[in-house]
Design a protein around this motif. Structure first.
Motif, PDB file in Angstrom:
ATOM      1  N   PHE A   7      94.683  30.125  93.216  1.00  0.00           N
ATOM      2  CA  PHE A   7      95.578  30.937  92.398  1.00  0.00           C
ATOM      3  C   PHE A   7      95.072  30.957  90.971  1.00  0.00           C
ATOM      4  CE2 PHE A   7      97.290  26.671  91.845  1.00  0.00           C
ATOM      5  CZ  PHE A   7      97.518  26.599  90.485  1.00  0.00           C
ATOM      6  N   SER A   8      95.580  31.878  90.196  1.00  0.00           N
ATOM      7  CA  SER A   8      95.364  31.882  88.753  1.00  0.00           C
ATOM      8  C   SER A   8      96.678  32.232  88.073  1.00  0.00           C
ATOM      9  CB  SER A   8      94.269  32.877  88.341  1.00  0.00           C
ATOM     10  OG  SER A   8      94.671  34.208  88.604  1.00  0.00           O
ATOM     11  N   THR A   9      96.864  31.724  86.861  1.00  0.00           N
ATOM     12  CA  THR A   9      98.109  31.960  86.153  1.00  0.00           C
ATOM     13  C   THR A   9      97.881  31.796  84.661  1.00  0.00           C
ATOM     14  OG1 THR A   9     100.467  31.354  86.062  1.00  0.00           O
ATOM     15  CG2 THR A   9      98.884  29.553  86.264  1.00  0.00           C
ATOM     16  N   LYS A  10      98.822  32.287  83.890  1.00  0.00           N
ATOM     17  CA  LYS A  10      98.812  32.067  82.439  1.00  0.00           C
ATOM     18  C   LYS A  10     100.007  31.208  82.068  1.00  0.00           C
ATOM     19  CE  LYS A  10      95.962  35.836  80.805  1.00  0.00           C
ATOM     20  NZ  LYS A  10      95.729  36.792  79.708  1.00  0.00           N
ATOM     21  N   GLY A  11      99.932  30.553  80.913  1.00  0.00           N
ATOM     22  CA  GLY A  11     100.924  29.561  80.547  1.00  0.00           C
ATOM     23  C   GLY A  11     102.192  30.143  79.942  1.00  0.00           C
ATOM     24  N   GLN A  12     103.139  29.243  79.700  1.00  0.00           N
ATOM     25  CA  GLN A  12     104.401  29.573  79.055  1.00  0.00           C
ATOM     26  C   GLN A  12     104.403  29.031  77.627  1.00  0.00           C
ATOM     27  OE1 GLN A  12     106.866  31.417  80.630  1.00  0.00           O
ATOM     28  NE2 GLN A  12     105.372  31.623  82.296  1.00  0.00           N
ATOM     29  N   ARG A  13     104.973  29.802  76.686  1.00  0.00           N
ATOM     30  CA  ARG A  13     105.021  29.366  75.294  1.00  0.00           C
ATOM     31  C   ARG A  13     105.855  28.099  75.158  1.00  0.00           C
ATOM     32  NH1 ARG A  13     103.809  33.412  71.246  1.00  0.00           N
ATOM     33  NH2 ARG A  13     104.529  31.912  69.673  1.00  0.00           N
ATOM     34  N   ALA A  14     105.352  27.162  74.364  1.00  0.00           N
ATOM     35  CA  ALA A  14     106.051  25.891  74.120  1.00  0.00           C
ATOM     36  C   ALA A  14     105.723  25.424  72.706  1.00  0.00           C
ATOM     37  CB  ALA A  14     105.643  24.851  75.156  1.00  0.00           C
ATOM     38  N   ASP A  15     105.968  26.276  71.715  1.00  0.00           N
ATOM     39  CA  ASP A  15     105.532  26.022  70.345  1.00  0.00           C
ATOM     40  C   ASP A  15     106.193  24.783  69.745  1.00  0.00           C
ATOM     41  OD1 ASP A  15     104.265  28.381  70.798  1.00  0.00           O
ATOM     42  OD2 ASP A  15     105.305  29.520  69.241  1.00  0.00           O
ATOM     43  N   ILE A  16     105.441  24.114  68.870  1.00  0.00           N
ATOM     44  CA  ILE A  16     105.955  23.005  68.078  1.00  0.00           C
ATOM     45  C   ILE A  16     105.561  23.264  66.627  1.00  0.00           C
ATOM     46  CG2 ILE A  16     105.813  20.543  67.580  1.00  0.00           C
ATOM     47  CD1 ILE A  16     105.222  20.049  70.501  1.00  0.00           C
ATOM     48  N   GLY A  17     106.554  23.355  65.753  1.00  0.00           N
ATOM     49  CA  GLY A  17     106.275  23.550  64.333  1.00  0.00           C
ATOM     50  C   GLY A  17     105.366  24.733  64.085  1.00  0.00           C
ATOM     51  N   ASP A  18     104.267  24.496  63.371  1.00  0.00           N
ATOM     52  CA  ASP A  18     103.328  25.555  63.019  1.00  0.00           C
ATOM     53  C   ASP A  18     102.310  25.828  64.120  1.00  0.00           C
ATOM     54  OD1 ASP A  18     104.389  25.865  60.392  1.00  0.00           O
ATOM     55  OD2 ASP A  18     103.311  24.059  59.775  1.00  0.00           O
ATOM     56  N   LEU A  19     102.381  25.097  65.231  1.00  0.00           N
ATOM     57  CA  LEU A  19     101.397  25.237  66.293  1.00  0.00           C
ATOM     58  C   LEU A  19     101.893  26.186  67.375  1.00  0.00           C
ATOM     59  CD1 LEU A  19     100.418  21.482  66.749  1.00  0.00           C
ATOM     60  CD2 LEU A  19      99.255  23.208  65.370  1.00  0.00           C
ATOM     61  N   THR A  20     101.019  27.084  67.806  1.00  0.00           N
ATOM     62  CA  THR A  20     101.312  27.963  68.931  1.00  0.00           C
ATOM     63  C   THR A  20     100.717  27.330  70.186  1.00  0.00           C
ATOM     64  OG1 THR A  20     101.258  29.908  67.497  1.00  0.00           O
ATOM     65  CG2 THR A  20     101.063  30.286  69.868  1.00  0.00           C
ATOM     66  N   ILE A  21     101.573  27.039  71.160  1.00  0.00           N
ATOM     67  CA  ILE A  21     101.176  26.243  72.325  1.00  0.00           C
ATOM     68  C   ILE A  21     101.518  27.003  73.604  1.00  0.00           C
ATOM     69  CG2 ILE A  21     101.569  24.091  73.591  1.00  0.00           C
ATOM     70  CD1 ILE A  21     102.283  22.802  70.902  1.00  0.00           C
ATOM     71  N   PHE A 221      94.428  29.943  83.773  1.00  0.00           N
ATOM     72  CA  PHE A 221      94.276  28.672  84.484  1.00  0.00           C
ATOM     73  C   PHE A 221      93.962  29.039  85.931  1.00  0.00           C
ATOM     74  CE2 PHE A 221      96.009  25.441  87.243  1.00  0.00           C
ATOM     75  CZ  PHE A 221      95.884  24.236  86.594  1.00  0.00           C
ATOM     76  N   VAL A 222      92.858  28.517  86.452  1.00  0.00           N
ATOM     77  CA  VAL A 222      92.384  28.901  87.782  1.00  0.00           C
ATOM     78  C   VAL A 222      92.214  27.654  88.625  1.00  0.00           C
ATOM     79  CG1 VAL A 222      90.596  30.112  89.093  1.00  0.00           C
ATOM     80  CG2 VAL A 222      91.110  30.825  86.728  1.00  0.00           C
ATOM     81  N   GLU A 223      92.885  27.592  89.779  1.00  0.00           N
ATOM     82  CA  GLU A 223      92.691  26.461  90.687  1.00  0.00           C
ATOM     83  C   GLU A 223      91.918  26.924  91.918  1.00  0.00           C
ATOM     84  OE1 GLU A 223      95.198  23.112  93.187  1.00  0.00           O
ATOM     85  OE2 GLU A 223      95.954  23.756  91.241  1.00  0.00           O
ATOM     86  N   PHE A 224      91.083  26.023  92.445  1.00  0.00           N
ATOM     87  CA  PHE A 224      90.233  26.321  93.589  1.00  0.00           C
ATOM     88  C   PHE A 224      90.709  25.568  94.827  1.00  0.00           C
ATOM     89  CE2 PHE A 224      87.783  26.947  89.761  1.00  0.00           C
ATOM     90  CZ  PHE A 224      87.105  28.134  89.997  1.00  0.00           C
ATOM     91  N   ASP A 225      90.193  25.997  95.991  1.00  0.00           N
ATOM     92  CA  ASP A 225      90.539  25.326  97.237  1.00  0.00           C
ATOM     93  C   ASP A 225      89.916  23.929  97.293  1.00  0.00           C
ATOM     94  OD1 ASP A 225      87.850  25.474  98.094  1.00  0.00           O
ATOM     95  OD2 ASP A 225      88.179  27.328  99.201  1.00  0.00           O
ATOM     96  N   ARG A 226      90.238  23.170  98.349  1.00  0.00           N
ATOM     97  CA  ARG A 226      89.788  21.783  98.448  1.00  0.00           C
ATOM     98  C   ARG A 226      88.578  21.622  99.359  1.00  0.00           C
ATOM     99  NH1 ARG A 226      95.474  18.317  98.682  1.00  0.00           N
ATOM    100  NH2 ARG A 226      96.488  19.390  96.949  1.00  0.00           N
ATOM    101  N   ASN A 227      87.976  22.722  99.770  1.00  0.00           N
ATOM    102  CA  ASN A 227      86.769  22.625 100.575  1.00  0.00           C
ATOM    103  C   ASN A 227      85.571  22.286  99.697  1.00  0.00           C
ATOM    104  OD1 ASN A 227      88.138  23.402 102.960  1.00  0.00           O
ATOM    105  ND2 ASN A 227      87.965  25.553 102.372  1.00  0.00           N
ATOM    106  N   ALA A 228      84.601  21.573 100.269  1.00  0.00           N
ATOM    107  CA  ALA A 228      83.371  21.302  99.528  1.00  0.00           C
ATOM    108  C   ALA A 228      82.694  22.628  99.193  1.00  0.00           C
ATOM    109  CB  ALA A 228      82.448  20.429 100.368  1.00  0.00           C
ATOM    110  N   GLY A 229      82.108  22.707  98.022  1.00  0.00           N
ATOM    111  CA  GLY A 229      81.440  23.940  97.638  1.00  0.00           C
ATOM    112  C   GLY A 229      81.086  23.971  96.179  1.00  0.00           C
TER     113      GLY A 229
END
Length: 293
Positions: A7-21, A221-229
């Motif tokens: 799968f692939s996905t993008k994150g959710q905003r979780a800002d702290i103070g002056d930082l964009t997270i 964010f990209v996750e891969f399968d668990r097969n050797a490769g």
């Protein structure tokens, strides 16, 4: 054989103070990748002046925190009496073990005069036997991070956690784990092999990149399968690109996460809160911080 994308996905905003997270892990598809149970991307940002906000001291238990600072200055205090600053390219690692308070602040790098910050914070889940151990701490400066050039002037690889060929990180391994920073020059590529059942994910912080012939966008964010490769990373841009590759062996014990604690049962979470409120994690000499992460 090349590994397939789960799968692939993008994150959710979780800002702290002056930082964009952006919070990349946990996400709607995965609670963990190997021992990694948390990833925040503090995106590149120019700051007009010294930052002046934050959340202050807070507890952790059952994990190791790891902050990798691409740009900026990261200051660490904890209730075990540890203190250090690391600068652009450096790492702060803290095993919370059976409980600790820390206050970690990110600001602009006073050694370079630049006004940009860019960083990552990971949480590495500890096996149950290590969750009961005393806290530990390491500050690793940029020149101490193992690094080697890739063949054909393709770029370089840094070993933040784990091992790669003759490179060995000084961060302790409580299970099989790895975190690599791969930097590719324009038009170059790099291929790495993964064993069977190893969990592995890639994160593209600032540029789109080809992973096994599929183009993914900056911030994915990209996750891969668990097969050797193999995972083939290719930069088809006219400028350099970066990829974080991380994971390890599956975490086979129960995972129960709540707030700043990651344990193996709800009862252990309750114990973590009870010990915190009872003052068993110690205290930090209170000082005003810039921005806590």
């Amino acid at each position: 054989m090349k590994k397939k994308t789960s799968f692939s996905t993008k994150g959710q905003r979780a800002d702290i103070g002056d930082l964009t997270i952006y919070r990349m892990l946990a996400n709607r598809y995965a609670d963990a990748v190997g021992p990694f149970v948390f990833l925040d991307h503090i995106i590149p940002k120019v700051h007009p002046s010294v930052m002046n906000s934050g959340t202050g001291a807070h507890p952790h238990r059952g994990i190791a925190t790891l902050s990798y600072i691409l740009e900026g200055e990261d200051e660490h205090f904890d209730s075990a009496g540890n203190y250090a600053k690391v600068y652009s390219g450096g790492i702060q690692w803290m095993k919370a073990g059976n409980g600790i308070l820390h206050d970690e602040t990110l600001n602009v790098d006073s050694t370079t005069g630049t006004n940009r910050t860019h960083a990552f914070q990971f949480w590495i889940n500890l096996p149950s036997k290590n969750k009961a151990e005393k806290p530990e701490y390491l500050a690793i400066q940029s020149h101490e991070v193992p690094q080697k050039e890739l063949p054909d002037d393709s770029g370089w690889i840094k070993v933040i956690v784990g091992d790669y060929e003759e490179l060995h990180s000084s961060i302790p391994n409580y299970s099989e784990q790895f975190l690599y920073h791969i930097h590719l020059e324009p038009g170059k590529n790099f291929t790495i092999s993964m064993d069977e059942k190893v969990e592995v994910a890639a994160f593209l912080p600032t540029k789109h990149t080809l992973l096994n012939d599929v183009e993914f966008q900056a911030g994915e964010f990209v996750e891969f399968d668990r097969n050797a490769g193999e995972i083939a990373v290719e930069n088809n841009l006219q400028e350099a690109s970066d990829v974080l590759l991380f994971g390890g062996e599956p975490y086979t014990e129960p995972i129960v996460a709540e707030g700043p604690f990651v344990m193996n049962s709800k009862a252990e979470i309750a114990d973590a809160y009870r010990d915190f409120y009872a003052g068993k994690y110690g205290e930090i000499n209170p000082q005003k911080r810039s921005v806590s992460i």
